[in-house]
Design an enzyme around this catalytic site. Structure first.
Site, PDB file in Angstrom:
ATOM      1  N   LEU A 257       1.616 -16.343   2.823  1.00  0.00           N
ATOM      2  CA  LEU A 257       0.567 -16.656   1.844  1.00  0.00           C
ATOM      3  C   LEU A 257      -0.003 -15.388   1.240  1.00  0.00           C
ATOM      4  CD1 LEU A 257      -1.346 -19.231   4.090  1.00  0.00           C
ATOM      5  CD2 LEU A 257       0.482 -19.710   2.435  1.00  0.00           C
TER       6      LEU A 257
ATOM      7  N   GLU B 243      -3.154 -13.674  -0.632  1.00  0.00           N
ATOM      8  CA  GLU B 243      -4.568 -13.923  -0.894  1.00  0.00           C
ATOM      9  C   GLU B 243      -4.756 -14.110  -2.398  1.00  0.00           C
ATOM     10  OE1 GLU B 243      -7.189 -11.118   0.954  1.00  0.00           O
ATOM     11  OE2 GLU B 243      -6.092 -11.232   2.837  1.00  0.00           O
TER      12      GLU B 243
ATOM     13  N   PHE C 190       7.069  -7.584  -7.988  1.00  0.00           N
ATOM     14  CA  PHE C 190       6.637  -6.453  -7.164  1.00  0.00           C
ATOM     15  C   PHE C 190       7.170  -5.111  -7.654  1.00  0.00           C
ATOM     16  CE2 PHE C 190       3.944  -7.675  -3.590  1.00  0.00           C
ATOM     17  CZ  PHE C 190       3.819  -9.013  -3.918  1.00  0.00           C
ATOM     18  N   LEU C 191       7.166  -4.981  -8.980  1.00  0.00           N
ATOM     19  CA  LEU C 191       7.515  -3.690  -9.585  1.00  0.00           C
ATOM     20  C   LEU C 191       6.359  -3.209 -10.451  1.00  0.00           C
ATOM     21  CD1 LEU C 191      11.282  -4.121 -10.580  1.00  0.00           C
ATOM     22  CD2 LEU C 191      10.333  -2.769  -8.707  1.00  0.00           C
TER      23      LEU C 191
ATOM     24  N   THR D 282       1.260 -12.844  12.600  1.00  0.00           N
ATOM     25  CA  THR D 282       2.379 -11.898  12.526  1.00  0.00           C
ATOM     26  C   THR D 282       2.419 -11.079  13.815  1.00  0.00           C
ATOM     27  OG1 THR D 282       2.101 -11.800  10.144  1.00  0.00           O
ATOM     28  CG2 THR D 282       3.386 -10.032  11.159  1.00  0.00           C
TER      29      THR D 282
ATOM     30  N   ARG E 233     -10.164  -5.124   2.997  1.00  0.00           N
ATOM     31  CA  ARG E 233      -9.371  -4.463   4.036  1.00  0.00           C
ATOM     32  C   ARG E 233      -8.285  -3.570   3.413  1.00  0.00           C
ATOM     33  NH1 ARG E 233      -8.047  -9.489   7.845  1.00  0.00           N
ATOM     34  NH2 ARG E 233      -8.271 -10.543   5.850  1.00  0.00           N
TER      35      ARG E 233
ATOM     36  N   VAL F  73      -5.690 -17.349   7.061  1.00  0.00           N
ATOM     37  CA  VAL F  73      -4.481 -18.158   7.248  1.00  0.00           C
ATOM     38  C   VAL F  73      -4.839 -19.490   7.902  1.00  0.00           C
ATOM     39  CG1 VAL F  73      -2.246 -18.264   8.420  1.00  0.00           C
ATOM     40  CG2 VAL F  73      -3.024 -16.111   7.408  1.00  0.00           C
TER      41      VAL F  73
ATOM     42  N   CYS G 272      -2.275  -7.210   5.177  1.00  0.00           N
ATOM     43  CA  CYS G 272      -0.903  -7.393   5.685  1.00  0.00           C
ATOM     44  C   CYS G 272       0.002  -6.183   5.505  1.00  0.00           C
ATOM     45  CB  CYS G 272      -0.256  -8.597   5.010  1.00  0.00           C
ATOM     46  SG  CYS G 272      -0.918 -10.144   5.610  1.00  0.00           S
TER      47      CYS G 272
ATOM     48  N   GLY H 209       0.793   1.235  -9.501  1.00  0.00           N
ATOM     49  CA  GLY H 209      -0.666   1.192  -9.451  1.00  0.00           C
ATOM     50  C   GLY H 209      -1.220   2.300  -8.599  1.00  0.00           C
TER      51      GLY H 209
HETATM   52  C1  UDX Z   1       1.006 -10.119   1.277  1.00  0.00           C
HETATM   53  C2  UDX Z   1       2.354 -10.845   1.137  1.00  0.00           C
HETATM   54  O1  UDX Z   1       2.702 -10.927  -0.250  1.00  0.00           O
HETATM   55  C3  UDX Z   1       2.298 -12.211   1.790  1.00  0.00           C
HETATM   56  O2  UDX Z   1       3.566 -12.851   1.705  1.00  0.00           O
HETATM   57  C4  UDX Z   1       1.914 -11.996   3.237  1.00  0.00           C
HETATM   58  O3  UDX Z   1       1.934 -13.159   3.950  1.00  0.00           O
HETATM   59  C5  UDX Z   1       0.555 -11.314   3.315  1.00  0.00           C
HETATM   60  O4  UDX Z   1       0.643 -10.070   2.651  1.00  0.00           O
HETATM   61  P1  UDX Z   1      -1.361 -10.140   0.067  1.00  0.00           P
HETATM   62  O5  UDX Z   1      -1.682  -8.976   0.942  1.00  0.00           O
HETATM   63  O6  UDX Z   1      -2.346 -11.243  -0.042  1.00  0.00           O
HETATM   64  O7  UDX Z   1       0.023 -10.829   0.524  1.00  0.00           O
HETATM   65  O8  UDX Z   1      -1.173  -9.600  -1.435  1.00  0.00           O
HETATM   66  P2  UDX Z   1       0.016  -9.202  -2.414  1.00  0.00           P
HETATM   67  O9  UDX Z   1      -0.139  -9.961  -3.669  1.00  0.00           O
HETATM   68  O10 UDX Z   1       1.326  -9.249  -1.753  1.00  0.00           O
HETATM   69  O11 UDX Z   1      -0.378  -7.683  -2.757  1.00  0.00           O
HETATM   70  C6  UDX Z   1      -0.480  -6.685  -1.744  1.00  0.00           C
HETATM   71  C7  UDX Z   1      -0.862  -5.343  -2.364  1.00  0.00           C
HETATM   72  O12 UDX Z   1       0.203  -4.823  -3.138  1.00  0.00           O
HETATM   73  C8  UDX Z   1      -2.082  -5.384  -3.289  1.00  0.00           C
HETATM   74  O13 UDX Z   1      -2.875  -4.246  -3.039  1.00  0.00           O
HETATM   75  C9  UDX Z   1      -1.478  -5.337  -4.671  1.00  0.00           C
HETATM   76  O14 UDX Z   1      -2.338  -4.763  -5.616  1.00  0.00           O
HETATM   77  C10 UDX Z   1      -0.259  -4.451  -4.430  1.00  0.00           C
HETATM   78  N1  UDX Z   1       0.831  -4.668  -5.385  1.00  0.00           N
HETATM   79  C11 UDX Z   1       1.498  -5.855  -5.410  1.00  0.00           C
HETATM   80  C12 UDX Z   1       1.215  -3.629  -6.225  1.00  0.00           C
HETATM   81  O15 UDX Z   1       0.632  -2.536  -6.198  1.00  0.00           O
HETATM   82  N2  UDX Z   1       2.279  -3.824  -7.068  1.00  0.00           N
HETATM   83  C13 UDX Z   1       2.968  -4.995  -7.120  1.00  0.00           C
HETATM   84  O16 UDX Z   1       3.932  -5.075  -7.918  1.00  0.00           O
HETATM   85  C14 UDX Z   1       2.566  -6.036  -6.281  1.00  0.00           C
END
Ligand code: UDX
Length: 438
Positions: free
Chosen positions: A154, A156, A252-253, A129, A330, A23, A263, A256
């Site tokens: 944000l 990653e 986010f649907l 956070t 992580r 960050v 986070c 997996g």
């Molecule tokens: C997240 C938040 O999105 C971000 O706003 C916050 O500040 C930090 O944490 P990040 O951890 O980088 O970001 O990744 P993100 O794209 O949100 O995915 C998180 C996890 O969820 C991943 O393991 C991803 O594979 C999984 N995921 C995401 C799913 O399994 N299904 C989805 O539909 C979306």
């Protein structure tokens, strides 16, 4: 780079960043790109030296280019006084990892507060956070300083893009902090996005609630996928049909093998504990966490269904990072999966396009291959763990011919089942019908 953030005469507000992790680096690089002279401080000397040479140690698209391209406005240091001299606005970007109890570890935030005591009219802009309530405590401890809660959102892999194009910027200020809030809002104004002006504790809750809600959606769709497997529905169709409802939306649907990263797991746990410590039992989040843990393990059951007992079987993992476009391991699902497979007596071999170095230390019993094809060679089954785009381009005919048994458990519903079946694979995904060759 590194001598002095020389843009100090540019007329743009100087920025201080404390903590040059993910960050902090993105924040520092993006503010420099916007023309601000930035001094970023980190306690790790080798990291600071490398950054001043223009070497970026993390894999984040676009970040290295921003750091080298803005070298004249960007300085890295270990010296806290240098940051305090340079800027009034100090963006606190230190990490708050989970403790053994699952609460957020605030020791690095506390250290910054201690460093700042009595240092004049600085404004702490909290990106880290923290549990709701932390900001008000700090405000009471630092009467001379300003405090603005400005949580980061944000992702990653797209962090630079997310910074430059925010959906919203949340700015929480305490009593009398309006001018400091205006100063921070002014920095973000050129980027567009809705400004959410609120109090400090609500700003902190917005961050925790956003991450917990997104994690809840993932666990929800994962459970729907598991039911789809039982009743013969296709979760891709279900998610598409659901997402077209404006009240639900498509994001986010994606089902997996569970969410990971720095986070979601920690923030869900921290919110659950924050609620518990405040006297409220957050029942839903217990389920979100449990569903996620079970989802990582379901793959093992699928392998057993096809192969029988896994003892002595060679299983290839394609992808190890918690998601593509990052080398971050992580809380990656691959960690739990590899450990479960080892416990079943399987031989585990893996390949990831960028996370191999990070993974090696965390997966000591896993054989690391030099390519996806090498990992698949002689394997009795494969699991697609991380949806790296390059896996699409594999020659599946060749892959099938080098494997002992062409079986693909697609943990992300990422590959084309028909193409794999045509190449001789048995394909099984998440919440979708299995596809066999011929
Ligand atoms: C997240 C938040 O999105 C971000 O706003 C916050 O500040 C930090 O944490 P990040 O951890 O980088 O970001 O990744 P993100 O794209 O949100 O995915 C998180 C996890 O969820 C991943 O393991 C991803 O594979 C999984 N995921 C995401 C799913 O399994 N299904 C989805 O539909 C979306």
């Amino acid at each position: 780079m590194g001598e002095q953030a020389s843009g100090e005469s540019s007329g743009k507000e100087p920025i201080g960043v404390i903590g040059a992790g993910w960050v902090g680096l993105v924040t520092a690089a993006c503010f420099a790109e916007l023309g601000h002279p930035v001094v970023a401080r980190d306690v790790v000397e080798e990291k600071v030296e490398a950054l001043n040479r223009g070497e970026v140690t993390i894999h984040e698209p676009g970040l290295a280019e921003l750091i080298t391209g803005n070298a004249d406005r960007l300085e890295f240091t270990t010296d806290m006084d240098r940051v305090l001299d340079h800027a009034r606005l100090l963006f606190v970007c230190v990490d708050t990892p989970p403790t053994h109890s699952g609460d957020a570890d605030l020791s690095r935030v506390r250290k910054v507060v201690d460093d700042l005591a009595g240092s004049g009219d600085h404004v702490l802009v909290m990106k880290s956070t923290v549990p709701a309530g932390t900001g008000e405590t700090i405000i009471a401890e630092l009467p001379g300083a300003g405090y603005v809660s400005c949580p980061e959102f944000l992702k990653e892999g797209t962090a630079v893009e997310d910074f430059m194009n925010p959906d919203r910027v949340v700015i929480g200020v305490g009593q009398g902090g309006e001018a400091d809030g205006d100063a921070v809002a002014g920095l973000y104004e050129p980027l567009g996005g809705q400004m959410v002006r609120t109090d400090v504790t609500s700003a902190e809750m917005i961050k925790l609630a956003s991450n917990a809600y997104l994690a809840t959606r993932i666990s929800f769709i994962n459970e729907i996928a598991n039911v789809c497997e039982e009743v013969g529905a296709d979760v891709g169709e279900v998610a598409r049909g659901m997402g077209l409802d404006d009240r639900i939306g498509p994001q986010f649907l994606r089902p997996g093998i569970g969410f990971g990263g720095s986070c979601f797991p920690k923030d869900v746990s921290a919110l659950k504990l924050l609620a518990g410590n405040s006297g409220y039992h957050f029942q839903l989040l217990n389920s979100v966490i449990e569903v996620n843990e079970l989802q990582k393990r379901r793959v093992v059951g699928k392998l057993v269904k096809h192969l029988g007992p896994l003892a002595g079987r060679r299983i290839a993992l394609l992808g190890l990072a918690f998601k593509p476009d990052t080398d971050d391991m992580r809380e990656a699902s691959s960690l739990v999966l590899a450990a479960r497979l080892a416990a079943e007596g399987a031989e585990v071999v893996a390949f990831d396009p960028v996370a191999m170095d990070a993974a090696r230390a965390m997966l000591p019993g896993v054989e690391m291959a030099g390519s996806a094809l090498e990992a698949l060679t002689g394997a009795d089954g494969a699991v697609l763990v991380t949806e790296w785009p390059e896996f699409h381009g594999l020659d599946w005919g060749e892959a099938a011919s080098v494997m002992g048994n062409p079986l693909m458990i697609d943990g992300r519903n990422f590959l084309d089942p028909a193409a794999l079946a045509a190449a001789g694979f048995t394909w099984e995904g998440v919440g979708r019908a299995e596809v066999r060759p011929g």
